[in-house]
Design a protein around this motif. Structure first.
Motif, PDB file in Angstrom:
ATOM      1  N   THR A 260       0.797  -1.226   0.000  1.00 22.83           N
ATOM      2  CA  THR A 260       0.000   0.000   0.000  1.00 22.83           C
ATOM      3  C   THR A 260       0.828   1.273   0.000  1.00 22.83           C
ATOM      4  OG1 THR A 260      -0.122  -0.099   2.412  1.00 22.83           O
ATOM      5  CG2 THR A 260      -1.953  -1.052   1.185  1.00 22.83           C
ATOM      6  N   TYR A 261       2.127   1.145   0.199  1.00 24.49           N
ATOM      7  CA  TYR A 261       2.967   2.333   0.357  1.00 24.49           C
ATOM      8  C   TYR A 261       2.390   3.261   1.422  1.00 24.49           C
ATOM      9  CZ  TYR A 261       6.160   1.086  -3.313  1.00 24.49           C
ATOM     10  OH  TYR A 261       7.122   0.438  -4.044  1.00 24.49           O
ATOM     11  N   THR A 262       1.992   2.667   2.496  1.00 27.52           N
ATOM     12  CA  THR A 262       1.392   3.409   3.595  1.00 27.52           C
ATOM     13  C   THR A 262       1.957   2.875   4.900  1.00 27.52           C
ATOM     14  OG1 THR A 262      -0.668   3.679   2.364  1.00 27.52           O
ATOM     15  CG2 THR A 262      -0.791   3.884   4.758  1.00 27.52           C
TER      16      THR A 262
ATOM     17  N   GLN B  67       7.610  11.956   8.474  1.00 27.71           N
ATOM     18  CA  GLN B  67       6.986  12.516   7.287  1.00 27.71           C
ATOM     19  C   GLN B  67       7.959  12.687   6.129  1.00 27.71           C
ATOM     20  OE1 GLN B  67       4.155  13.614   5.338  1.00 27.71           O
ATOM     21  NE2 GLN B  67       3.540  13.856   7.445  1.00 27.71           N
TER      22      GLN B  67
ATOM     23  N   ASN C  16       7.931  10.400   2.822  1.00 30.66           N
ATOM     24  CA  ASN C  16       7.566  10.980   1.530  1.00 30.66           C
ATOM     25  C   ASN C  16       8.683  10.813   0.513  1.00 30.66           C
ATOM     26  OD1 ASN C  16       5.188  11.717   2.705  1.00 30.66           O
ATOM     27  ND2 ASN C  16       5.246  13.828   2.006  1.00 30.66           N
TER      28      ASN C  16
ATOM     29  N   ASN D 213       8.269   7.728  -1.052  1.00 32.03           N
ATOM     30  CA  ASN D 213       6.946   7.538  -1.638  1.00 32.03           C
ATOM     31  C   ASN D 213       5.929   6.824  -0.763  1.00 32.03           C
ATOM     32  OD1 ASN D 213       6.868   8.797  -4.224  1.00 32.03           O
ATOM     33  ND2 ASN D 213       8.493   7.377  -4.806  1.00 32.03           N
ATOM     34  N   TYR D 214       6.098   6.924   0.527  1.00 31.85           N
ATOM     35  CA  TYR D 214       5.106   6.376   1.437  1.00 31.85           C
ATOM     36  C   TYR D 214       4.257   7.515   2.014  1.00 31.85           C
ATOM     37  CZ  TYR D 214       7.404   1.808   1.564  1.00 31.85           C
ATOM     38  OH  TYR D 214       7.915   0.589   1.239  1.00 31.85           O
ATOM     39  N   GLN D 215       3.018   7.190   2.341  1.00 27.49           N
ATOM     40  CA  GLN D 215       2.163   8.128   3.058  1.00 27.49           C
ATOM     41  C   GLN D 215       2.045   7.655   4.497  1.00 27.49           C
ATOM     42  OE1 GLN D 215       1.470   8.807  -0.240  1.00 27.49           O
ATOM     43  NE2 GLN D 215       1.687  10.926   0.396  1.00 27.49           N
ATOM     44  N   ILE D 216       1.733   8.551   5.410  1.00 26.24           N
ATOM     45  CA  ILE D 216       1.565   8.094   6.786  1.00 26.24           C
ATOM     46  C   ILE D 216       0.154   8.342   7.315  1.00 26.24           C
ATOM     47  CG2 ILE D 216       4.004   8.511   7.288  1.00 26.24           C
ATOM     48  CD1 ILE D 216       3.151  10.829   9.046  1.00 26.24           C
TER      49      ILE D 216
ATOM     50  N   VAL E  19      -8.704  -2.897   1.733  1.00 27.57           N
ATOM     51  CA  VAL E  19      -8.288  -2.491   0.394  1.00 27.57           C
ATOM     52  C   VAL E  19      -9.268  -3.075  -0.625  1.00 27.57           C
ATOM     53  CG1 VAL E  19      -6.507  -2.662  -1.365  1.00 27.57           C
ATOM     54  CG2 VAL E  19      -5.864  -2.268   1.021  1.00 27.57           C
TER      55      VAL E  19
ATOM     56  N   ILE F 110      -6.728   9.298   9.078  1.00 28.36           N
ATOM     57  CA  ILE F 110      -6.202  10.468   8.381  1.00 28.36           C
ATOM     58  C   ILE F 110      -4.770  10.267   7.887  1.00 28.36           C
ATOM     59  CG2 ILE F 110      -7.665  12.010   9.721  1.00 28.36           C
ATOM     60  CD1 ILE F 110      -5.149  13.033  11.105  1.00 28.36           C
ATOM     61  N   PHE F 111      -4.575  10.674   6.639  1.00 30.54           N
ATOM     62  CA  PHE F 111      -3.230  10.787   6.077  1.00 30.54           C
ATOM     63  C   PHE F 111      -2.744  12.185   6.427  1.00 30.54           C
ATOM     64  CE2 PHE F 111      -4.151   7.571   2.590  1.00 30.54           C
ATOM     65  CZ  PHE F 111      -3.198   6.677   3.042  1.00 30.54           C
ATOM     66  N   LEU F 112      -1.639  12.272   7.141  1.00 30.27           N
ATOM     67  CA  LEU F 112      -1.124  13.585   7.470  1.00 30.27           C
ATOM     68  C   LEU F 112       0.041  13.941   6.553  1.00 30.27           C
ATOM     69  CD1 LEU F 112      -1.354  15.936   9.566  1.00 30.27           C
ATOM     70  CD2 LEU F 112       0.695  14.966  10.586  1.00 30.27           C
ATOM     71  N   THR F 113      -0.004  15.143   5.979  1.00 27.92           N
ATOM     72  CA  THR F 113       1.126  15.579   5.166  1.00 27.92           C
ATOM     73  C   THR F 113       1.501  17.012   5.504  1.00 27.92           C
ATOM     74  OG1 THR F 113      -0.382  16.297   3.423  1.00 27.92           O
ATOM     75  CG2 THR F 113       0.521  14.104   3.219  1.00 27.92           C
ATOM     76  N   ASN F 114       2.789  17.228   5.576  1.00 32.34           N
ATOM     77  CA  ASN F 114       3.351  18.512   5.954  1.00 32.34           C
ATOM     78  C   ASN F 114       4.010  19.093   4.702  1.00 32.34           C
ATOM     79  OD1 ASN F 114       4.248  20.115   8.486  1.00 32.34           O
ATOM     80  ND2 ASN F 114       6.126  19.918   7.294  1.00 32.34           N
TER      81      ASN F 114
ATOM     82  N   LEU G  51      -2.466  11.899  -2.597  1.00 37.85           N
ATOM     83  CA  LEU G  51      -3.660  11.561  -1.824  1.00 37.85           C
ATOM     84  C   LEU G  51      -4.817  11.167  -2.740  1.00 37.85           C
ATOM     85  CD1 LEU G  51      -3.498  14.435   0.834  1.00 37.85           C
ATOM     86  CD2 LEU G  51      -3.069  12.002   1.221  1.00 37.85           C
TER      87      LEU G  51
ATOM     88  N   LYS H   1      -4.486   7.755  -3.967  1.00 38.56           N
ATOM     89  CA  LYS H   1      -4.859   6.775  -2.945  1.00 38.56           C
ATOM     90  C   LYS H   1      -6.360   6.779  -2.700  1.00 38.56           C
ATOM     91  CE  LYS H   1      -0.687   5.439  -0.954  1.00 38.56           C
ATOM     92  NZ  LYS H   1       0.347   5.707   0.026  1.00 38.56           N
TER      93      LYS H   1
END
Lengths: 344, 344
Positions: free
Chosen positions: A68-70, A91, A95, A98-101, B59, B101-105, B120, B123
DNA sequence: TTGTACGCGTTATCAA
DNA sequence: TTGATAACGCGTACAA
């Protein structure tokens, strides 16, 4: 030219293929830049895909690839200034790869912690990063997760020797060092405001304090060690309890398991009409963003939060991408920050 | 009893079905608590599912339903203490409704912002929550997103009137109010340390300052308004520029677009050998965790960060679950916090 | 009550 | 170089 689509307006490979009269496979190949596709058709495909606003559906991709790259990130309290810095490090590292968190805050509650981790597993995250709120007794929960094969890396608050890597700092020696700093300044009656000692940082930091006291032949009165939470309220109550002791039975210096606890203790001291460091000296651990700003600037231990996050994410991703990556305990280096609260 | 499975060790409906010699549908029904399944078989299924450690694959579910129960959160700078509180509010509201939640900075960089939002979307998040770093010129990017039908709610830093809801505070009137507070304290030469004015909060807060000045017939010297970033460095440089003016051409009070900018400005003032508020009074906006602690405690505007997050998440989820939910601009109420930095 | 067929969007595999 | 088929795990719709 935009027709309403059923699927949330998302264009699919099949739709692109239909427009050009080719197969979905050809489109897939073109878009994923595979070698075996004619240069001209490839160009046509990329053009119309762009025109149609095609974006690959990573959900479908994940179903096929089981990837899932998550990654899931579980932290106890995002309001504690240490954690946003850690999250920032995680983060950026994630990133880059290429992973999301997925970020989840447990408010230091283990039931919530288990619940969110189960939710993360159901979403098939590739791995999880955990700073646990839990006591050693329930280590079984994590053992099960590790046994299941889900990559897991602890940071800051770790369970050691259960098969997962841990990224932290030299809690023991740093705590020993800051306690010694108090001793060197002439304090002999030193108390300790502890966090839950079942958690690694609770245990290690307390151990460092004890080691320093023993090494200098100083006695630790049982009543001087108070265990409470890792936050302001915990420090406030712990110090309140200490202050119920008659003045001459009281320590005249205390080490706190972290800065929030020290801040809470300072509040209790102030409310009792006493002064830091004149009546009671105090030291912390973390180097919270407020540490240098409070009325009596706090002597503390600086933790490289950003680096902890970066390293933890990097280790987790390595573990995900190479299951033979070895388990390790990493201790990043802290730095003693001397300010006024210890009477310097 | 555990055999190695191909799929990361995750048990599937089919595998559970195979063990009991029933169809996958029966297992699916039992697990999802559908009515039409025999009580006994249901019990058997649930037992063995548990024994085998079955967890539904979200998924796969998402692929079928086009719903991920995931929302993306885009923030400019998690180190700015306002945001962790907002995130906490988002977090709690989202989890209550079973969303992750996907958190991105974005580190206040618009290119990063676009990149993470694209990720995002790929995904297939159900919606996004954005506090943008961007200037009005590129409003087109968001217009495209909104046109695509992806639910979007702005918070704090908004683009208004482009079809998305916005959860913020009463920036204009609060800024007007705090500027008036300076005026009422007798200051007439008041400067403004602005953030990018293309961003809503930059524009609104500046507008409030101008309104207050105009209302009281006070002149605004062009050289007194400096535009820079939203962070400490921005405030430091802006104030540095102000300090190059000859003393009698200089303002003796400044309003800052937010607290970090005020802190940076304070550093510049201190380095110039001047004092707050004696030489230059200063007020901020945010009520940063440090605001009450700095050498000259900062008069500022308290923003209900947690509530902003909660409300933003709630609005987004409503928009996701009911596409007819109306677009609205919500202004939560702030509170003036008077401390020493304005000479009180 | 239970089972079969099919499709979600994508890719691996094999055939043309 | 291209296409047809099957599969990922699940749920809907229908049939038994």
């Amino acid at each position: 030219m935009k027709k309403p689509k059923e699927n949330n307006g998302n264009v699919t490979l099949k739709e692109v293929a239909a427009v050009l009269g080719v197969s979905t496979m050809t489109v897939s190949r073109a878009i994923n830049d595979k070698p075996n596709v004619d240069a001209l058709t490839k160009k046509k495909i990329l053009d119309t895909a762009k025109k149609m606003g095609y974006t690959p559906n990573l959900v479908a991709k994940s179903l096929v690839s089981s990837k899932t790259y998550t990654i899931g990130v579980v932290i106890p309290e995002i309001s504690h200034s240490f954690f946003p810095e850690v999250v920032k490090g995680i983060q950026e590292e994630a990133n880059k790869k290429n992973y999301q968190i997925f970020l989840t805050n447990t408010s230091d509650d283990f039931e919530t912690e288990k619940k969110v981790i189960d939710a993360l597993r159901a979403k098939r995250v590739d791995g999880i990063l955990v700073s646990s709120s839990q006591t050693k007794e329930d280590v079984g929960y994590y053992q099960k997760i590790i046994a299941s094969g889900l990559p897991l890396v602890f940071f800051d608050r770790c369970f050691e020797n259960i098969g997962a890597s841990c990224i932290g700092v030299n809690d023991f020696s740093a705590s020993q060092q800051i306690t010694e700093h108090l001793i060197n300044r002439g304090y002999k009656r030193i108390g300790y405001l502890s966090g839950p000692r079942k958690v690694s940082i609770g245990k290690e930091r307390f151990g460092g304090y004890v080691a320093a006291m023993n090494q200098h032949g100083l006695e630790i009165d049982d009543r001087w060690v108070i265990e409470n939470g890792f936050n302001e309220a915990g420090g406030y109550h712990a110090m309140g309890k200490l202050l119920t002791l008659p003045e001459k039975a009281r320590p005249n210096a205390v080490a706190a398991v972290n800065d929030p606890v020290a801040f809470g203790a300072m509040d209790a001291i102030r409310e009792a009409g006493l002064k830091v460091p004149d009546d009671i000296a105090i030291v912390g651990f973390t180097n919270d963003i407020r540490a240098g700003l409070v009325a009596s600037p706090l002597t503390t231990v600086h933790q490289p939060a950003y680096e902890v996050g970066k390293k933890a994410a990097s280790k987790l991703i390595k573990t995900i991408e190479d299951r033979t990556e070895r388990v390790e305990n990493v201790q990043l280096i802290t730095k003693l920050i001397i300010r006024k609260s210890c009477g310097s």
